[in-house]
Design a protein around this motif. Sequence first.
Motif, PDB file in Angstrom:
ATOM      1  N   GLN A  89      74.491 -23.991  26.420  1.00  0.00           N
ATOM      2  CA  GLN A  89      73.751 -22.825  25.948  1.00  0.00           C
ATOM      3  C   GLN A  89      73.467 -21.853  27.079  1.00  0.00           C
ATOM      4  OE1 GLN A  89      70.763 -25.392  23.696  1.00  0.00           O
ATOM      5  NE2 GLN A  89      70.814 -23.479  22.555  1.00  0.00           N
ATOM      6  N   HIS A  90      73.682 -20.564  26.769  1.00  0.00           N
ATOM      7  CA  HIS A  90      73.372 -19.535  27.769  1.00  0.00           C
ATOM      8  C   HIS A  90      72.179 -18.744  27.330  1.00  0.00           C
ATOM      9  CE1 HIS A  90      77.168 -20.098  29.838  1.00  0.00           C
ATOM     10  NE2 HIS A  90      77.765 -20.115  28.673  1.00  0.00           N
ATOM     11  N   ILE A  91      71.499 -18.196  28.289  1.00  0.00           N
ATOM     12  CA  ILE A  91      70.401 -17.312  27.941  1.00  0.00           C
ATOM     13  C   ILE A  91      70.962 -15.995  27.445  1.00  0.00           C
ATOM     14  CG2 ILE A  91      68.347 -16.132  28.791  1.00  0.00           C
ATOM     15  CD1 ILE A  91      68.333 -18.392  31.005  1.00  0.00           C
ATOM     16  N   LEU A  92      71.905 -15.450  28.219  1.00  0.00           N
ATOM     17  CA  LEU A  92      72.594 -14.236  27.788  1.00  0.00           C
ATOM     18  C   LEU A  92      73.841 -14.668  27.029  1.00  0.00           C
ATOM     19  CD1 LEU A  92      72.314 -12.434  31.206  1.00  0.00           C
ATOM     20  CD2 LEU A  92      71.034 -11.816  29.143  1.00  0.00           C
ATOM     21  N   LEU A  93      73.886 -14.357  25.762  1.00  0.00           N
ATOM     22  CA  LEU A  93      74.857 -14.989  24.884  1.00  0.00           C
ATOM     23  C   LEU A  93      76.126 -14.183  24.654  1.00  0.00           C
ATOM     24  CD1 LEU A  93      75.291 -17.517  23.494  1.00  0.00           C
ATOM     25  CD2 LEU A  93      73.833 -16.800  21.636  1.00  0.00           C
ATOM     26  N   GLY A  94      76.000 -13.008  24.125  1.00  0.00           N
ATOM     27  CA  GLY A  94      77.208 -12.302  23.658  1.00  0.00           C
ATOM     28  C   GLY A  94      77.545 -12.801  22.264  1.00  0.00           C
ATOM     29  N   LYS A 143      80.371 -16.488  19.521  1.00  0.00           N
ATOM     30  CA  LYS A 143      80.502 -17.778  20.185  1.00  0.00           C
ATOM     31  C   LYS A 143      80.335 -18.937  19.209  1.00  0.00           C
ATOM     32  CE  LYS A 143      80.677 -16.512  24.626  1.00  0.00           C
ATOM     33  NZ  LYS A 143      81.032 -15.110  24.452  1.00  0.00           N
ATOM     34  N   VAL A 144      81.020 -20.007  19.550  1.00  0.00           N
ATOM     35  CA  VAL A 144      80.851 -21.257  18.827  1.00  0.00           C
ATOM     36  C   VAL A 144      80.412 -22.296  19.844  1.00  0.00           C
ATOM     37  CG1 VAL A 144      82.087 -23.122  17.653  1.00  0.00           C
ATOM     38  CG2 VAL A 144      82.541 -20.741  17.026  1.00  0.00           C
ATOM     39  N   LEU A 145      79.266 -22.889  19.616  1.00  0.00           N
ATOM     40  CA  LEU A 145      78.726 -23.830  20.584  1.00  0.00           C
ATOM     41  C   LEU A 145      79.241 -25.233  20.309  1.00  0.00           C
ATOM     42  CD1 LEU A 145      76.679 -24.355  22.907  1.00  0.00           C
ATOM     43  CD2 LEU A 145      74.993 -24.842  21.098  1.00  0.00           C
ATOM     44  N   VAL A 146      79.555 -25.936  21.368  1.00  0.00           N
ATOM     45  CA  VAL A 146      79.921 -27.346  21.216  1.00  0.00           C
ATOM     46  C   VAL A 146      78.723 -28.167  21.679  1.00  0.00           C
ATOM     47  CG1 VAL A 146      81.450 -29.184  21.999  1.00  0.00           C
ATOM     48  CG2 VAL A 146      82.355 -26.886  21.624  1.00  0.00           C
ATOM     49  N   ALA A 147      78.145 -28.899  20.759  1.00  0.00           N
ATOM     50  CA  ALA A 147      76.938 -29.676  21.086  1.00  0.00           C
ATOM     51  C   ALA A 147      77.177 -31.130  20.725  1.00  0.00           C
ATOM     52  CB  ALA A 147      75.760 -29.104  20.302  1.00  0.00           C
ATOM     53  N   PRO A 148      77.635 -31.915  21.672  1.00  0.00           N
ATOM     54  CA  PRO A 148      77.951 -33.313  21.356  1.00  0.00           C
ATOM     55  C   PRO A 148      76.744 -34.090  20.837  1.00  0.00           C
ATOM     56  CG  PRO A 148      78.822 -32.706  23.509  1.00  0.00           C
ATOM     57  CD  PRO A 148      77.966 -31.569  23.059  1.00  0.00           C
ATOM     58  N   ASN A 149      75.551 -33.698  21.332  1.00  0.00           N
ATOM     59  CA  ASN A 149      74.352 -34.419  20.873  1.00  0.00           C
ATOM     60  C   ASN A 149      73.609 -33.704  19.770  1.00  0.00           C
ATOM     61  OD1 ASN A 149      74.808 -36.417  22.809  1.00  0.00           O
ATOM     62  ND2 ASN A 149      73.905 -35.082  24.389  1.00  0.00           N
ATOM     63  N   GLY A 150      74.284 -32.750  19.197  1.00  0.00           N
ATOM     64  CA  GLY A 150      73.630 -32.013  18.117  1.00  0.00           C
ATOM     65  C   GLY A 150      72.716 -30.932  18.686  1.00  0.00           C
ATOM     66  N   ILE A 151      72.209 -30.090  17.807  1.00  0.00           N
ATOM     67  CA  ILE A 151      71.318 -29.021  18.245  1.00  0.00           C
ATOM     68  C   ILE A 151      70.423 -28.608  17.089  1.00  0.00           C
ATOM     69  CG2 ILE A 151      73.050 -27.276  17.710  1.00  0.00           C
ATOM     70  CD1 ILE A 151      71.881 -25.679  20.096  1.00  0.00           C
ATOM     71  N   ARG A 152      69.201 -28.243  17.412  1.00  0.00           N
ATOM     72  CA  ARG A 152      68.266 -27.918  16.349  1.00  0.00           C
ATOM     73  C   ARG A 152      68.253 -26.428  16.019  1.00  0.00           C
ATOM     74  NH1 ARG A 152      64.982 -29.127  12.752  1.00  0.00           N
ATOM     75  NH2 ARG A 152      62.774 -28.587  12.738  1.00  0.00           N
ATOM     76  N   PHE A 153      68.212 -25.603  17.075  1.00  0.00           N
ATOM     77  CA  PHE A 153      68.074 -24.160  16.813  1.00  0.00           C
ATOM     78  C   PHE A 153      69.230 -23.371  17.421  1.00  0.00           C
ATOM     79  CE2 PHE A 153      64.169 -24.453  14.761  1.00  0.00           C
ATOM     80  CZ  PHE A 153      63.326 -25.291  15.478  1.00  0.00           C
ATOM     81  N   PRO A 154      70.368 -23.383  16.787  1.00  0.00           N
ATOM     82  CA  PRO A 154      71.543 -22.718  17.354  1.00  0.00           C
ATOM     83  C   PRO A 154      71.608 -21.238  16.979  1.00  0.00           C
ATOM     84  CG  PRO A 154      72.187 -23.878  15.374  1.00  0.00           C
ATOM     85  CD  PRO A 154      70.685 -24.066  15.507  1.00  0.00           C
ATOM     86  N   PHE A 155      70.522 -20.516  17.273  1.00  0.00           N
ATOM     87  CA  PHE A 155      70.544 -19.128  16.861  1.00  0.00           C
ATOM     88  C   PHE A 155      71.434 -18.296  17.756  1.00  0.00           C
ATOM     89  CE2 PHE A 155      67.903 -19.711  13.493  1.00  0.00           C
ATOM     90  CZ  PHE A 155      66.733 -20.398  13.836  1.00  0.00           C
ATOM     91  N   GLY A 156      72.103 -17.288  17.170  1.00  0.00           N
ATOM     92  CA  GLY A 156      72.985 -16.404  17.943  1.00  0.00           C
ATOM     93  C   GLY A 156      74.426 -16.891  17.975  1.00  0.00           C
ATOM     94  N   ARG A 194      71.138 -21.932   8.050  1.00  0.00           N
ATOM     95  CA  ARG A 194      72.169 -20.916   7.828  1.00  0.00           C
ATOM     96  C   ARG A 194      73.361 -21.024   8.769  1.00  0.00           C
ATOM     97  NH1 ARG A 194      68.835 -16.226   7.833  1.00  0.00           N
ATOM     98  NH2 ARG A 194      67.460 -16.267   6.021  1.00  0.00           N
ATOM     99  N   VAL A 195      73.228 -21.784   9.851  1.00  0.00           N
ATOM    100  CA  VAL A 195      74.322 -21.777  10.827  1.00  0.00           C
ATOM    101  C   VAL A 195      75.440 -22.733  10.401  1.00  0.00           C
ATOM    102  CG1 VAL A 195      74.966 -22.170  13.225  1.00  0.00           C
ATOM    103  CG2 VAL A 195      72.698 -21.251  12.658  1.00  0.00           C
ATOM    104  N   PRO A 196      76.639 -22.249  10.290  1.00  0.00           N
ATOM    105  CA  PRO A 196      77.776 -23.099   9.902  1.00  0.00           C
ATOM    106  C   PRO A 196      78.059 -24.126  10.998  1.00  0.00           C
ATOM    107  CG  PRO A 196      78.354 -20.751   9.784  1.00  0.00           C
ATOM    108  CD  PRO A 196      77.046 -20.845  10.494  1.00  0.00           C
ATOM    109  N   SER A 197      78.300 -25.373  10.553  1.00  0.00           N
ATOM    110  CA  SER A 197      78.580 -26.389  11.563  1.00  0.00           C
ATOM    111  C   SER A 197      79.604 -27.382  11.043  1.00  0.00           C
ATOM    112  CB  SER A 197      77.303 -27.126  11.944  1.00  0.00           C
ATOM    113  OG  SER A 197      76.952 -28.007  10.885  1.00  0.00           O
TER     114      SER A 197
END
Lengths: 378, 112, 487
Positions: free
Chosen positions: A23-28, A31-44, A59-62
Amino acid sequence: MKSYKGTPKNVKRQITGIICTSQHILLGTGKVLVAPNGIRFPFGYRGVIVGLEKQIARRVPSILLESHDISNFSDGDCVTLSPDGTVSIVWESRSPVNALFLTDACDQRCLMCPQPPGRHNDKTYDTATELLKLLKPQQVEAICITGGEPTTLGGKFIDIMTAIKRKFDHANVMILTNGKNFANFRFAEEFANIGLSNATLCVSLHSDIEELNDEIAGVKGSFHRTTQGLYNLARFRQRVEIRHVISKLNASRLEQFAHFLYRNFPFASHTAFMGMEMTGFAVTNYDRLWIDPYEYKYELARAVKFLHRTNLAVSVYNVPLCLLQQPMWAYARQSISGWKNCYLRICDECCVREKCCGFFSTSGDLLSIRIRPISHKM
Amino acid sequence: MQQRITLLANTATASFNKEVYSHEAVLAAAYHLTGKYGIEVGVEDKDFVAMLIPKGDYSPTEAAMREDLLSFCNDVLDEELRLKLQQKTANLLDVIVRHAFSPIDLRKELGN
Amino acid sequence: MMATSYTLLPFQFGCFQDDEYLIVNESGEFLFLPRKDVVQLIDGTLPPTSRFFDDLRSKQFIVTGDLAGTLDMVATRYRTRKRFLANFTTLHMMVLTLRCNQDCKYCQVSSESDDAYDFDMKPEVAEKAVEIAFISPSPVIKIEFQGGEPTLNWEALTRAVMKAEVINKRSKKTLEFVICTNLTNMTRSKLEFLRDHQVCISTSLDGPEFLHDNNRILRKGGGTHAAFIEKLQSAISICGQDRISALMTTTSDNVDHFKEVIDEYIRLGFPGVFFRALNPYGLAAKNAERLGYTMAHFAQRYEEALDYIIELNLKGTRFVEFFATILLSRILTPFSTGFVDLQSPSGAGISGVIYDYNGDVYPADEGRMLARMGDRRFFMGNIFTDRYDAIFGGPVLQEIVAKSCVEAMPGCAFCMFRTYCGSDPVRNYLETGDIVGRRPGNGFCEKNMAVLKILFRKLRENDDDVMDVFWSWVTRRSVQEVRNEVI
């Protein structure tokens, strides 16, 4: 391209996005995040690929993938997430060349086609357009435009090439085509006017004999239309390369084909002789097509020697070094896309494995019986 | 006998049956020898008759003249072949040259 | 794929050796075929199972498929081979003077004596000729200074070079200069000028001293070989070996010594040689009996020389025979070769013209000499009194073009080598009084056919080593590069 099947959640329609593995602070965007341990709030993020089922903001597709699959993504890769749970890598950031699929439609039915044509689906084209929007110029060294037959898209083909000109003109652009639509002078002119600085049209031609060419291409009239296409491209000073896939049908005329090329298309900047990928139609037509490359190594060497004499650039693709005469090794290239490239167990003992293109994993066990490790460096 | 060749002193003669050979072929073959021989072609009964007389500095032995004469006869056969080829392809040569310098509609042209 | 009949495309054929015939077509392709197969082929009865059938289709001798499509391909190749026409006049030769410090026994240019200065080209005429030259549509303009000995009229030469450079600032063509000089009169300052303006030097060397000095003598007497060597070294050190080439003229004196000629050329660092046969007119004709030899003799010696040169190449010395290279380019490649002396239509007038001291324009030097002797048959016009299109589009050039296409000349039209050959209308006129001329007994034809036969015999043998050497000449690379053996 590589694809992985997983469990989708909230994927209402196909998503295209660029991978980031942390996860980046400055996103752009995009993006599609890869979270091997899962993630709770994948906003942006446009979407998430997870390795563990955790509660995700609705709402976030996963897509949930197996843990051994999830490690295959690198930052900068471009993926599609499909409603059926498929994750496909449509752009590998670590690969020097990537293919840009424009369509499944094709105006030929080549007997050895490893990727049988189908109906055009706008989704393919849209993914390609989206991909070009998402990629950064510095990420792109080389693009291989392919399909089906990309030029069947007509104006849309011109549009996408224009987009490439605007953003990626520095890149090496290879367009895989049968060249027939360039027989239309206006179309060739439109393409030339885009003014791509580093584009090469890789035109496939199957024989120096009209009827045999058309038999292999599956469509009568192909030989002469491709010829006219080549002539028009030459008139507009476009960079052209000829690709010749070798099968049992044309293996006996390799040297004559080389003569024919030089005499009729001397403006071609490069010729590639190619071994078959034994999948798709190549398997369906196995009996007509299959020939052990070892059987044509002499004719191939004569053809390559001839073209080299004329000072035309020539390469051999997709034929392992053990099946080539040794002087041909200088012309053999690393031609097989990383994701479908493999070697055999016995290749571990081979002293030239590093230089050899290896095999298509897609060919399965439809391989030469003459494969053997080279034991002495020559 | 369809063809007679004779060598006399300094003259070689060959006759060609008119039903088998064409006068164009005989003349064309004769032309090739005009560097070494003076040649007259005439007609006698059913034959074309070609008479060859060495000219200028060329003074062939009898053997050499015989060789020339035999070559001439074979040449006539080649010229017949050339005529046949001409008949079949002369129009295409015109089309090729015209099209090369000022493109024409080939399909229309060949359709005629 | 059974094809039961085929359409014949135009081609020429002839007996090559024994039972073997050579067929050659408009695409520039060739094939060796036994006579019986030629007969069947023309008859329309050659079976698809014939081992030649596919090659005949591939090389555009016959069509079993789309005739229009194949004709377009043949026409494209024909047009490519005639590309030299599009450039029109590339070579502009100027006869700067008839004076010469040498008096070579075979010289065609009748060197005048006391009133010779009257025939020096004035600098203003040279400049005007340069202006006319640039009107040519050719993207390459090659200005060649000839004579006599052009260095004897140095002012005209330098003014012409300067003028050309000034005009070219605007025209931006590829501008080349050549000076045809015997070198024996050369000075350091002249060489520096030639270097500074990238003027290529074309000189004459007939062999080592004992051969060269037989015919290439000073006007005041004595051989020129020693002086030539000395001046050559200067030229090499000032202008560079790359800018200097030499040709030799074959006479009865050196025809049996080609090996010595080759060795001399290599010793002096020349990259190749052009074996020129004697031209039978001008001064040469007067000495023809002493200097002459038969074309058959020349051909035999030429073949031996070629074999020797090939052997040298294979042993590591790169050395080219330029006439063979031109013919091989025509046979082996699809490209146009701009060789003025052997083109169809003739290069004389279209590809190259010559300007006389007074601005008269001729298609070739022999045409100029004829005029000197009273026959103005080939006078094209004068640069001061006639407009460009009257000179270059006038009746003389039109007649030459109409009558010098080998496709329509007696003896040439059905020759098996026609596709690769050309004509010399001015020579025909000199020998027969007619610019069409005749082929039997024609020395030009005899020589060209002999050399073509020699080359085709080698192509028939298809020895890999010999072919490597031939391709190294045609593609201007070393044999090692052609064999991909360069490390």
